[in-house]
Design an enzyme around this catalytic site. Structure first.
Site, PDB file in Angstrom:
ATOM      1  N   GLY A  71     -47.438  -9.241  12.836  1.00 26.32           N
ATOM      2  CA  GLY A  71     -46.880 -10.048  13.911  1.00 26.32           C
ATOM      3  C   GLY A  71     -47.250 -11.515  13.820  1.00 26.32           C
ATOM      4  O   GLY A  71     -46.443 -12.392  14.141  1.00 26.32           O
ATOM      5  N   THR A  72     -48.477 -11.800  13.387  1.00 24.40           N
ATOM      6  CA  THR A  72     -48.910 -13.194  13.292  1.00 24.40           C
ATOM      7  C   THR A  72     -48.063 -13.964  12.294  1.00 24.40           C
ATOM      8  O   THR A  72     -47.624 -15.089  12.558  1.00 24.40           O
ATOM      9  CB  THR A  72     -50.397 -13.269  12.908  1.00 24.40           C
ATOM     10  N   GLN A 178     -45.715  -6.464  21.739  1.00 25.41           N
ATOM     11  CA  GLN A 178     -46.194  -5.489  22.715  1.00 25.41           C
ATOM     12  C   GLN A 178     -45.058  -4.692  23.367  1.00 25.41           C
ATOM     13  O   GLN A 178     -45.297  -3.650  23.972  1.00 25.41           O
ATOM     14  CB  GLN A 178     -47.003  -6.195  23.815  1.00 25.41           C
ATOM     15  N   SER A 198     -44.465  -5.882  15.057  1.00 29.66           N
ATOM     16  CA  SER A 198     -45.665  -5.511  14.302  1.00 29.66           C
ATOM     17  C   SER A 198     -45.746  -4.005  14.153  1.00 29.66           C
ATOM     18  O   SER A 198     -45.582  -3.262  15.123  1.00 29.66           O
ATOM     19  CB  SER A 198     -46.920  -6.025  15.016  1.00 29.66           C
ATOM     20  N   HIS A 200     -48.411  -2.018  13.395  1.00 32.34           N
ATOM     21  CA  HIS A 200     -49.578  -1.285  13.901  1.00 32.34           C
ATOM     22  C   HIS A 200     -49.638  -1.216  15.427  1.00 32.34           C
ATOM     23  O   HIS A 200     -50.540  -0.583  15.985  1.00 32.34           O
ATOM     24  CB  HIS A 200     -50.877  -1.858  13.321  1.00 32.34           C
ATOM     25  N   THR A 236     -44.424  -9.893  -3.602  1.00 28.29           N
ATOM     26  CA  THR A 236     -44.031  -8.496  -3.753  1.00 28.29           C
ATOM     27  C   THR A 236     -44.254  -7.742  -2.451  1.00 28.29           C
ATOM     28  O   THR A 236     -45.335  -7.796  -1.875  1.00 28.29           O
ATOM     29  CB  THR A 236     -44.839  -7.840  -4.885  1.00 28.29           C
ATOM     30  N   CYS A 328     -58.042 -10.320  19.909  1.00 30.49           N
ATOM     31  CA  CYS A 328     -58.485 -11.415  19.055  1.00 30.49           C
ATOM     32  C   CYS A 328     -59.483 -12.320  19.765  1.00 30.49           C
ATOM     33  O   CYS A 328     -60.137 -13.143  19.134  1.00 30.49           O
ATOM     34  CB  CYS A 328     -57.286 -12.227  18.588  1.00 30.49           C
TER      35      CYS A 328
END
Length: 382
Positions: A71-72, A178, A198, A200, A236, A328
């Site tokens: 996501g970042t 989210q 994202s 995860h 890759t 974070c």
């Protein structure tokens, strides 16, 4: 008894995704850019995942999905990918409750001469569309407003904000990390041009994400190299991670009809059971809210210094995983800028906690967590 209530930080990789990733690692490990059979098998895996992720947000064109490392990177590609199109600094609008993956690139652009407007929010953390309309300038080139706020759970009026952007021909981005897999997203009707995802957060593995870019929206790449991902993300592709992401996205889309109402019921049950604790104040919007998200600030008397970090540690000793605000920021004993932007005092912001629920959360878990949390608070505030 071990209970994990930090699904907003990360989710456990689901078994179906793991099985797919294992198969890729052992049987389809080629470089998807190679023209031979091994490479083409890997390329087929990537394209299958692209279709699965596109399906989660109802994107008509799978090639509108650009795979990233998470996501970042997706957020950075949206912000910097637009900014790099301009030789001269322009104007950009973000909210004051953005994830650092948006606020930090914006801060960097500001150092380079860009004008950044940070929209204020109300006590619930909500952006007022009237403020967005007022903030627009002739040289505004991008608006970015987070869809579901990770610390306080507030869901923004993205459709209304996006329509304002569209009426002024300004590119609109939202961080939906989210929201995806928890609330339905249909980019064919939602007026967004760029949207971050994202893996995860939806039970895929860490190390994969995606940026949806509406066809016709121009972006400059962050990385120079072989020109993978429609020449927008060289390097890759992490084929196993992407494959797991695709499986997780497809299953999340199938399960959302039953899982979202189940999570809402559990969320409201936890709020209800903690409602009688003196000084424990819910944060965020209680109606327009992420289905899995429970958050509070602890209003303390003069002289008391009970931090959210302390509560996290004590709950962890009891076998329960929660968070002090965003993941974070949870390692830093400093007030959350999100809560400060919402008008909370530094002391109240230091007492912030978040409990986020997921596929493995049960009613029994909720009841146990509420009981243990009350006991810990009573012990710490005597």
């Amino acid at each position: 008894m071990q209970i994990y209530l930090d699904y907003s930080a990360t989710t456990p990789t689901r078994s179906e995704a793991i099985a797919t990733m294992q198969a890729i690692l052992t049987q389809q490990w080629g470089n998807p850019s190679s023209l031979h059979e091994w490479g083409q098998r890997a390329a087929t895996v990537v394209e299958q995942a692209r279709m699965q992720v596109a399906g989660l947000i109802n994107a008509a064109d799978p090639e509108s999905i650009i795979f990233t490392s998470g996501g970042t990177e997706a957020d950075n590609l949206a912000i910097m990918g637009i900014a790099r199109l301009y030789a001269v600094p322009q104007h950009m609008i973000i909210s004051s409750v953005e994830h650092s993956a948006i606020s930090e690139p914006a801060r960097l652009l500001e150092m380079w001469g860009w004008q950044i407007t940070r929209l204020s929010v109300d006590a619930k953390g909500t952006v007022n569309p009237v403020d967005l309309e007022a903030a627009l300038q002739p040289n505004t080139v991008l608006i970015s407003v987070i869809y579901g706020q990770s610390e306080v759970g507030t869901v923004q009026p993205i459709a209304e904000l996006g329509n304002i952007a569209r009426s002024h021909n300004v590119i609109f981005h939202t961080d939906a990390v989210q929201v995806a897999g928890r609330l339905p997203i249909n980019v064919q009707s939602l007026p967004v041009d760029l949207l971050s995802l994202s893996s995860h957060k939806i039970y895929g593995c860490q190390g994969a994400g995606a940026l949806y870019a509406r066809p016709g929206v121009d972006l400059a790449p962050l990385l120079s190299g072989g020109g993978q991902e429609m020449r927008l993300r060289s390097g890759t592709q992490a084929v196993p991670n992407i494959a797991g992401f695709g499986v997780a996205a497809e299953l999340a889309g199938q399960e959302i009809v039953t899982e979202t109402p189940r999570l809402i019921k559990l969320r409201d049950r936890l709020f209800s059971q903690l409602a009688d604790i003196p000084g424990l104040i819910p944060t965020g919007d209680m109606i327009y809210r992420l289905p899995h998200h429970v958050s509070f600030c602890l209003q303390q008397a003069d002289g008391e210094k009970l931090s959210g970090k302390t509560l996290v540690r004590m709950m962890n000793l009891a076998g329960i995983g929660i968070s002090a605000g965003a993941a974070c920021n949870s390692g830093k004993l400093s007030p959350s800028p999100i809560l400060l932007a919402m008008g909370y005092s530094e002391k109240a912001a230091l007492g912030a906690i978040r409990m986020s629920l997921g596929r493995e959360t049960t009613e029994a878990d909720i009841d146990w967590v509420a009981m243990v949390f009350k006991q810990i608070l009573q012990r710490l505030t005597k």
